[in-house]
Design a protein around this motif. Structure first.
Motif, PDB file in Angstrom:
ATOM      1  N   GLY A   1      19.826 -33.840   2.742  1.00 61.04           N
ATOM      2  CA  GLY A   1      20.766 -34.616   3.542  1.00 61.04           C
ATOM      3  C   GLY A   1      22.157 -34.686   2.951  1.00 61.04           C
ATOM      4  N   ILE A   2      22.473 -33.770   2.050  1.00 57.87           N
ATOM      5  CA  ILE A   2      23.773 -33.763   1.383  1.00 57.87           C
ATOM      6  C   ILE A   2      24.751 -32.943   2.213  1.00 57.87           C
ATOM      7  N   LYS A   3      25.816 -33.615   2.702  1.00 61.07           N
ATOM      8  CA  LYS A   3      26.805 -32.954   3.556  1.00 61.07           C
ATOM      9  C   LYS A   3      28.166 -32.819   2.888  1.00 61.07           C
ATOM     10  N   THR A   4      28.516 -33.753   2.034  1.00 60.64           N
ATOM     11  CA  THR A   4      29.851 -33.769   1.438  1.00 60.64           C
ATOM     12  C   THR A   4      29.773 -33.720  -0.087  1.00 60.64           C
ATOM     13  N   ILE A   5      30.921 -33.484  -0.700  1.00 55.91           N
ATOM     14  CA  ILE A   5      30.990 -33.503  -2.162  1.00 55.91           C
ATOM     15  C   ILE A   5      30.599 -34.897  -2.671  1.00 55.91           C
ATOM     16  N   GLY A   6      31.011 -35.921  -1.948  1.00 59.71           N
ATOM     17  CA  GLY A   6      30.634 -37.289  -2.327  1.00 59.71           C
ATOM     18  C   GLY A   6      29.134 -37.503  -2.271  1.00 59.71           C
ATOM     19  N   ASP A   7      28.493 -36.986  -1.221  1.00 57.55           N
ATOM     20  CA  ASP A   7      27.034 -37.091  -1.124  1.00 57.55           C
ATOM     21  C   ASP A   7      26.376 -36.423  -2.327  1.00 57.55           C
ATOM     22  N   LEU A   8      26.886 -35.260  -2.702  1.00 61.36           N
ATOM     23  CA  LEU A   8      26.328 -34.524  -3.837  1.00 61.36           C
ATOM     24  C   LEU A   8      26.502 -35.318  -5.126  1.00 61.36           C
ATOM     25  N   GLY A   9      27.693 -35.845  -5.338  1.00 64.20           N
ATOM     26  CA  GLY A   9      27.969 -36.609  -6.551  1.00 64.20           C
ATOM     27  C   GLY A   9      27.191 -37.903  -6.661  1.00 64.20           C
ATOM     28  N   ARG A  10      26.844 -38.476  -5.515  1.00 60.81           N
ATOM     29  CA  ARG A  10      26.095 -39.737  -5.495  1.00 60.81           C
ATOM     30  C   ARG A  10      24.585 -39.540  -5.406  1.00 60.81           C
ATOM     31  N   SER A  11      24.153 -38.321  -5.237  1.00 59.94           N
ATOM     32  CA  SER A  11      22.726 -38.040  -5.059  1.00 59.94           C
ATOM     33  C   SER A  11      21.919 -38.495  -6.271  1.00 59.94           C
ATOM     34  N   GLN A  12      20.861 -39.230  -6.003  1.00 57.87           N
ATOM     35  CA  GLN A  12      19.997 -39.695  -7.094  1.00 57.87           C
ATOM     36  C   GLN A  12      19.372 -38.523  -7.836  1.00 57.87           C
ATOM     37  N   TYR A  13      19.093 -37.430  -7.145  1.00 56.20           N
ATOM     38  CA  TYR A  13      18.467 -36.265  -7.780  1.00 56.20           C
ATOM     39  C   TYR A  13      19.427 -35.591  -8.750  1.00 56.20           C
ATOM     40  N   PHE A  14      20.663 -35.414  -8.325  1.00 57.30           N
ATOM     41  CA  PHE A  14      21.642 -34.764  -9.180  1.00 57.30           C
ATOM     42  C   PHE A  14      22.083 -35.672 -10.321  1.00 57.30           C
ATOM     43  N   ARG A  15      22.177 -36.959 -10.067  1.00 56.12           N
ATOM     44  CA  ARG A  15      22.522 -37.890 -11.151  1.00 56.12           C
ATOM     45  C   ARG A  15      21.412 -37.931 -12.201  1.00 56.12           C
ATOM     46  N   THR A  16      20.165 -37.937 -11.749  1.00 51.69           N
ATOM     47  CA  THR A  16      19.032 -37.952 -12.675  1.00 51.69           C
ATOM     48  C   THR A  16      19.002 -36.663 -13.491  1.00 51.69           C
TER      49      THR A  16
ATOM     50  N   ALA B   1      24.238 -22.100   0.907  1.00 50.49           N
ATOM     51  CA  ALA B   1      23.754 -23.085  -0.067  1.00 50.49           C
ATOM     52  C   ALA B   1      24.011 -24.499   0.442  1.00 50.49           C
ATOM     53  N   ALA B   2      25.184 -24.708   1.029  1.00 42.04           N
ATOM     54  CA  ALA B   2      25.513 -26.026   1.575  1.00 42.04           C
ATOM     55  C   ALA B   2      24.545 -26.405   2.688  1.00 42.04           C
ATOM     56  N   THR B   3      24.181 -25.437   3.513  1.00 44.62           N
ATOM     57  CA  THR B   3      23.212 -25.686   4.589  1.00 44.62           C
ATOM     58  C   THR B   3      21.863 -26.074   4.011  1.00 44.62           C
ATOM     59  N   HIS B   4      21.442 -25.400   2.959  1.00 45.54           N
ATOM     60  CA  HIS B   4      20.169 -25.738   2.306  1.00 45.54           C
ATOM     61  C   HIS B   4      20.188 -27.151   1.737  1.00 45.54           C
ATOM     62  N   LEU B   5      21.289 -27.543   1.114  1.00 46.01           N
ATOM     63  CA  LEU B   5      21.410 -28.906   0.585  1.00 46.01           C
ATOM     64  C   LEU B   5      21.328 -29.935   1.708  1.00 46.01           C
ATOM     65  N   LYS B   6      21.981 -29.620   2.819  1.00 48.56           N
ATOM     66  CA  LYS B   6      21.954 -30.534   3.960  1.00 48.56           C
ATOM     67  C   LYS B   6      20.551 -30.662   4.530  1.00 48.56           C
ATOM     68  N   GLU B   7      19.879 -29.530   4.705  1.00 51.21           N
ATOM     69  CA  GLU B   7      18.540 -29.543   5.283  1.00 51.21           C
ATOM     70  C   GLU B   7      17.513 -30.181   4.351  1.00 51.21           C
TER      71      GLU B   7
ATOM     72  N   PRO C   1      33.332 -30.928   2.782  1.00 45.55           N
ATOM     73  CA  PRO C   1      32.000 -30.341   2.755  1.00 45.55           C
ATOM     74  C   PRO C   1      31.663 -29.769   1.378  1.00 45.55           C
ATOM     75  N   VAL C   2      30.400 -29.731   1.061  1.00 49.28           N
ATOM     76  CA  VAL C   2      29.945 -29.221  -0.237  1.00 49.28           C
ATOM     77  C   VAL C   2      30.450 -27.796  -0.474  1.00 49.28           C
TER      78      VAL C   2
END
Length: 74
Positions: free
Chosen positions: A47-62, A38-44, A27-28
């Motif tokens: 849709g980011i639930k895991t560290i992998g989701d965060l790392g792959r997020s188009q918003y965070f990569r941009t 903060a993790a709940t806010h990211l999920k809501e 989990p994040v």
């Protein structure tokens, strides 16, 4: 060649002995400094639930790419 990293300052204590593959699925909130709230806010919000989701997020990569360009010249 195996890659090693000291994760002590990067993740919460309970995750410090996990493999990189396990961390990607964690989990994040496993990241040091990221609260459950903060993790709940990211999920809501994104849709980011895991560290992998965060790392792959188009918003965070941009955002990361823009910061790198700004800091190192365009």
């Amino acid at each position: 060649m195996p890659v090693t990293a000291n994760l002590v300052k990067l993740v919460d204590k309970e995750y410090q002995d996990k493999s990189l593959a396990e961390l990607v699925d964690a989990p994040v909130a496993a990241l040091a400094g990221v609260s459950e709230r903060a993790a709940t806010h990211l999920k809501e919000a994104l849709g980011i639930k895991t560290i992998g989701d965060l790392g792959r997020s188009q918003y965070f990569r941009t955002a990361s790419a823009l910061v790198n360009l700004a800091e190192h010249g365009e």
